[in-house]
Design an enzyme around this catalytic site. Structure first.
Site, PDB file in Angstrom:
ATOM      1  N   GLU A 128       0.822  -1.225   0.000  1.00 37.68           N
ATOM      2  CA  GLU A 128       0.000   0.000   0.000  1.00 37.68           C
ATOM      3  C   GLU A 128       0.851   1.269   0.000  1.00 37.68           C
ATOM      4  O   GLU A 128       0.825   2.035   0.954  1.00 37.68           O
ATOM      5  CB  GLU A 128      -0.879   0.048   1.263  1.00 37.68           C
ATOM      6  CG  GLU A 128      -1.744  -1.146   1.514  1.00 37.68           C
ATOM      7  CD  GLU A 128      -2.388  -1.135   2.907  1.00 37.68           C
ATOM      8  OE1 GLU A 128      -1.974  -0.355   3.785  1.00 37.68           O
ATOM      9  OE2 GLU A 128      -3.311  -1.928   3.108  1.00 37.68           O
ATOM     10  N   GLY A 153       1.924   5.008  -0.555  1.00 36.65           N
ATOM     11  CA  GLY A 153       1.293   6.302  -0.805  1.00 36.65           C
ATOM     12  C   GLY A 153       2.359   7.303  -1.191  1.00 36.65           C
ATOM     13  O   GLY A 153       2.518   7.680  -2.350  1.00 36.65           O
ATOM     14  N   ARG A 154       3.136   7.695  -0.192  1.00 40.81           N
ATOM     15  CA  ARG A 154       4.179   8.704  -0.382  1.00 40.81           C
ATOM     16  C   ARG A 154       5.063   8.426  -1.599  1.00 40.81           C
ATOM     17  O   ARG A 154       5.299   9.310  -2.414  1.00 40.81           O
ATOM     18  CB  ARG A 154       5.070   8.735   0.858  1.00 40.81           C
ATOM     19  CG  ARG A 154       6.165   9.785   0.806  1.00 40.81           C
ATOM     20  CD  ARG A 154       7.160   9.571   1.946  1.00 40.81           C
ATOM     21  NE  ARG A 154       6.491   9.446   3.216  1.00 40.81           N
ATOM     22  CZ  ARG A 154       6.067  10.457   3.963  1.00 40.81           C
ATOM     23  NH1 ARG A 154       6.297  11.688   3.576  1.00 40.81           N
ATOM     24  NH2 ARG A 154       5.440  10.250   5.098  1.00 40.81           N
ATOM     25  N   ARG A 209       3.852  19.599   6.473  1.00 38.96           N
ATOM     26  CA  ARG A 209       4.813  18.602   6.982  1.00 38.96           C
ATOM     27  C   ARG A 209       5.904  19.192   7.886  1.00 38.96           C
ATOM     28  O   ARG A 209       6.193  18.607   8.931  1.00 38.96           O
ATOM     29  CB  ARG A 209       5.448  17.806   5.826  1.00 38.96           C
ATOM     30  CG  ARG A 209       4.426  16.989   5.020  1.00 38.96           C
ATOM     31  CD  ARG A 209       5.096  16.040   4.042  1.00 38.96           C
ATOM     32  NE  ARG A 209       5.800  14.982   4.724  1.00 38.96           N
ATOM     33  CZ  ARG A 209       7.106  14.902   4.839  1.00 38.96           C
ATOM     34  NH1 ARG A 209       7.889  15.799   4.263  1.00 38.96           N
ATOM     35  NH2 ARG A 209       7.656  13.913   5.503  1.00 38.96           N
ATOM     36  N   TYR A 266       5.676  17.504  11.487  1.00 41.41           N
ATOM     37  CA  TYR A 266       6.631  16.408  11.751  1.00 41.41           C
ATOM     38  C   TYR A 266       8.078  16.883  11.839  1.00 41.41           C
ATOM     39  O   TYR A 266       8.987  16.043  11.792  1.00 41.41           O
ATOM     40  CB  TYR A 266       6.589  15.373  10.615  1.00 41.41           C
ATOM     41  CG  TYR A 266       5.251  14.882  10.191  1.00 41.41           C
ATOM     42  CD1 TYR A 266       4.393  14.222  11.075  1.00 41.41           C
ATOM     43  CD2 TYR A 266       4.828  15.028   8.869  1.00 41.41           C
ATOM     44  CE1 TYR A 266       3.169  13.738  10.649  1.00 41.41           C
ATOM     45  CE2 TYR A 266       3.601  14.540   8.442  1.00 41.41           C
ATOM     46  CZ  TYR A 266       2.774  13.907   9.335  1.00 41.41           C
ATOM     47  OH  TYR A 266       1.573  13.424   8.904  1.00 41.41           O
ATOM     48  N   CYS A 324      -0.048  33.378  10.680  1.00 41.52           N
ATOM     49  CA  CYS A 324       0.172  33.989  11.981  1.00 41.52           C
ATOM     50  C   CYS A 324       0.470  32.924  13.043  1.00 41.52           C
ATOM     51  O   CYS A 324      -0.348  32.646  13.914  1.00 41.52           O
ATOM     52  CB  CYS A 324      -1.056  34.810  12.357  1.00 41.52           C
ATOM     53  SG  CYS A 324      -0.753  35.819  13.795  1.00 41.52           S
ATOM     54  N   TYR A 361       1.431  14.199   0.734  1.00 39.51           N
ATOM     55  CA  TYR A 361       1.075  14.858   1.992  1.00 39.51           C
ATOM     56  C   TYR A 361       1.343  16.369   1.901  1.00 39.51           C
ATOM     57  O   TYR A 361       1.741  17.004   2.879  1.00 39.51           O
ATOM     58  CB  TYR A 361       1.797  14.201   3.183  1.00 39.51           C
ATOM     59  CG  TYR A 361       1.521  12.712   3.235  1.00 39.51           C
ATOM     60  CD1 TYR A 361       0.242  12.255   3.575  1.00 39.51           C
ATOM     61  CD2 TYR A 361       2.497  11.778   2.895  1.00 39.51           C
ATOM     62  CE1 TYR A 361      -0.040  10.891   3.581  1.00 39.51           C
ATOM     63  CE2 TYR A 361       2.209  10.411   2.901  1.00 39.51           C
ATOM     64  CZ  TYR A 361       0.946   9.988   3.247  1.00 39.51           C
ATOM     65  OH  TYR A 361       0.664   8.645   3.244  1.00 39.51           O
TER      66      TYR A 361
HETATM   67  C1  LIG Z   1      -0.946   6.122   5.080  1.00 40.84           C
HETATM   68  C2  LIG Z   1      -1.126   4.677   4.836  1.00 40.84           C
HETATM   69  C3  LIG Z   1      -0.415   4.051   3.813  1.00 40.84           C
HETATM   70  C4  LIG Z   1       0.586   4.769   2.963  1.00 40.84           C
HETATM   71  O1  LIG Z   1       1.714   5.158   3.657  1.00 40.84           O
HETATM   72  P1  LIG Z   1       2.932   5.826   2.871  1.00 40.84           P
HETATM   73  O2  LIG Z   1       3.936   6.100   3.914  1.00 40.84           O
HETATM   74  O3  LIG Z   1       2.403   7.069   2.249  1.00 40.84           O
HETATM   75  O4  LIG Z   1       3.420   4.853   1.854  1.00 40.84           O
HETATM   76  C5  LIG Z   1      -0.661   2.724   3.579  1.00 40.84           C
HETATM   77  N1  LIG Z   1      -1.548   2.022   4.326  1.00 40.84           N
HETATM   78  C6  LIG Z   1      -2.237   2.590   5.330  1.00 40.84           C
HETATM   79  C7  LIG Z   1      -3.193   1.773   6.106  1.00 40.84           C
HETATM   80  C8  LIG Z   1      -2.041   3.929   5.626  1.00 40.84           C
HETATM   81  O5  LIG Z   1      -2.709   4.479   6.632  1.00 40.84           O
END
Ligand SMILES: *Cc1c(COP(=O)(O)O)cnc(C)c1O
Length: 415
Positions: free
Chosen positions: A270, A272-273, A309, A313, A344, A373
């Site tokens: 999965e 994302g980033r 970000r 973080y 601000c 993000y």
């Molecule tokens: C956010 C998330 C991802 C993706 O994480 P990345 O660091 O962006 O690759 C995958 N699975 C779940 C359940 C998430 O919450």
């Protein structure tokens, strides 16, 4: 690397100044070739066994990027009803959407059931609720593999200190809850956290979840989650995540698993980033340069509402300075400055005490690795408009893929 922008010819036929003039500043700019390339990388992490990458759309949910993910053969993860609705709008069929929510309402689970979206439950209490709503149905459960990873405490989503997932010692209870409602657990998933460059903790978690998988008679799929990092320090030579090494080691684990259990499930991940990050650059303008007591500040229009970000973080983003459409070379002289936004809040800092080329008013600041993000976390804090997003296509030309907010957009919910 002196300049990432030049090394990949990020802007192709377009020019940063023209883009800002046409679409407003600040502006998220994406590069289609780079994003598609990263989609192809994650699509083939495993080639020996049936394997699917689910793009985790919370990283960047622009409709055009989702359509690209569909074209590139990715499936998708959704965290909310809104994300499911957007994926359906992008053309994803229900069977390519995996709902992996945390603490959602009965209505939200019912929405997924009504749309035939497979759902993973991440607590015994949500599993119980799901059983009541969908007796005799199918579901997955999210298991805490006991090992976390990530660049900051706030993004570690497994191990001993997280709200996510079902603990390993509750797996038997989960199975009996599923039995009570005649629910079939067809898959298990995990997600250890976000942004790791060292694959070892991730591999350790994979080993653990494969071990837990043996408790189930037969699973349709095992999903290892996301979190693959990108080199946010690329200008100082940080290397990309080594997918080849991961593929080799993970494939070995899968070989052992398949041999032991005697069947081959679908394996999933999965990311994302990794998919969206490096293909996105955030451009903004320098509105003021000043020294306050002893500290030199570069004041831009890139507030923390545009890119959260750094404040959320303490994240690092490499910056490049653009003047007259050219990246300013560091050999022309550097100084240490703090680059801030127009919000601000004292925490409204993009880069604290950073050595950068000497910056002048009206220069353009390019924030690298802003595709993930970035826009997806943007807000209207201080009544500021979220920026437009443009895509530089494979022919090198820019297309608007999301309009900048208008003040009307901001006010339209008032009665
Ligand atoms: C956010 C998330 C991802 C993706 O994480 P990345 O660091 O962006 O690759 C995958 N699975 C779940 C359940 C998430 O919450």
């Amino acid at each position: 690397m002196d300049s990432y922008i030049n090394s990949v010819d990020f802007f192709k036929n377009t020019k940063p100044e023209t883009l800002l003039k046409e679409y407003g500043s600040p502006l998220y700019v994406y590069n289609e070739s780079i994003i598609r390339q990263s989609m192809r990388t994650v699509a083939k992490i495993i080639t020996k066994y049936p394997f699917i990458s689910n793009y985790s759309i919370k990283a960047n949910s622009n409709l055009e990027i989702l359509k690209m993910a569909l074209e590139e053969g990715l499936y998708c993860d959704a965290m909310s009803e809104g994300e499911i609705r957007l994926l359906l709008l992008a053309g994803f069929p229900a069977e390519k959407i995996f709902f992996v929510p945390n603490n959602v309402s009965r209505e939200e689970l019912q929405f997924a059931i009504d749309n035939s979206i497979l759902t993973s439950l991440d607590s015994l209490s949500q599993l119980e609720l799901y059983g009541q709503l969908n007796p005799g149905g199918k579901c997955a459960i999210r298991i805490n593999p006991g090992v976390g990873a990530g660049h900051h405490d706030k993004v570690v989503t497994a191990g001993k200190n997280t709200k996510f997932a079902i603990a390993a010692n509750d797996i038997d209870t989960a199975i009996s809850i599923a039995d009570k409602y005649d629910l079939k657990i067809v898959g298990i998933n995990q997600h250890v956290g976000s942004l790791f460059m060292d694959p070892e903790p991730f591999l350790a978690s994979c080993r653990n979840i494969l071990h837990f998988a043996e408790r189930f008679e037969r699973l349709d799929f095992i999903d290892f989650g996301g979190g693959y990092g990108v080199p946010y320090h690329k200008l100082s030579g940080e290397e990309s995540f080594d997918f080849n090494a991961l593929t080799e080691k993970l494939t070995k684990l899968l070989d052992e698993f398949v041999e032991k259990v005697g069947y081959t499930p679908l394996f999933k991940t999965e990311p994302g980033r990794f998919v969206a990050c490096e293909g996105g650059i955030l451009l903004g303008k320098v509105n003021a340069v000043k020294t306050n007591v002893d500290k030199k500040f570069v004041g831009t229009d890139i507030g923390m509402n545009i890119l959260m970000r750094p404040v959320l973080y303490d994240s690092w983003h490499d910056l490049e300075v653009i003047r007259q459409n050219e990246v300013v070379d560091r050999s022309e002289g550097t100084e240490t400055v703090t680059v801030v936004g127009n919000i601000c809040e004292s925490g409204d800092i993009i880069a604290n005490e950073r050595e950068l080329p000497v910056i002048q008013k009206n220069d353009i600041i390019a924030v690298l690795d802003a595709g993930a993000y970035g826009y997806s976390m943007a807000s209207n804090y201080n009544m500021r408009l979220r920026p437009a997003e443009v895509m530089i296509d494979r022919n090198g030309n820019a297309t608007l893929i999301r309009k900048r907010d208008t003040f009307e957009d901001l006010f339209k919910q008032f009665l």
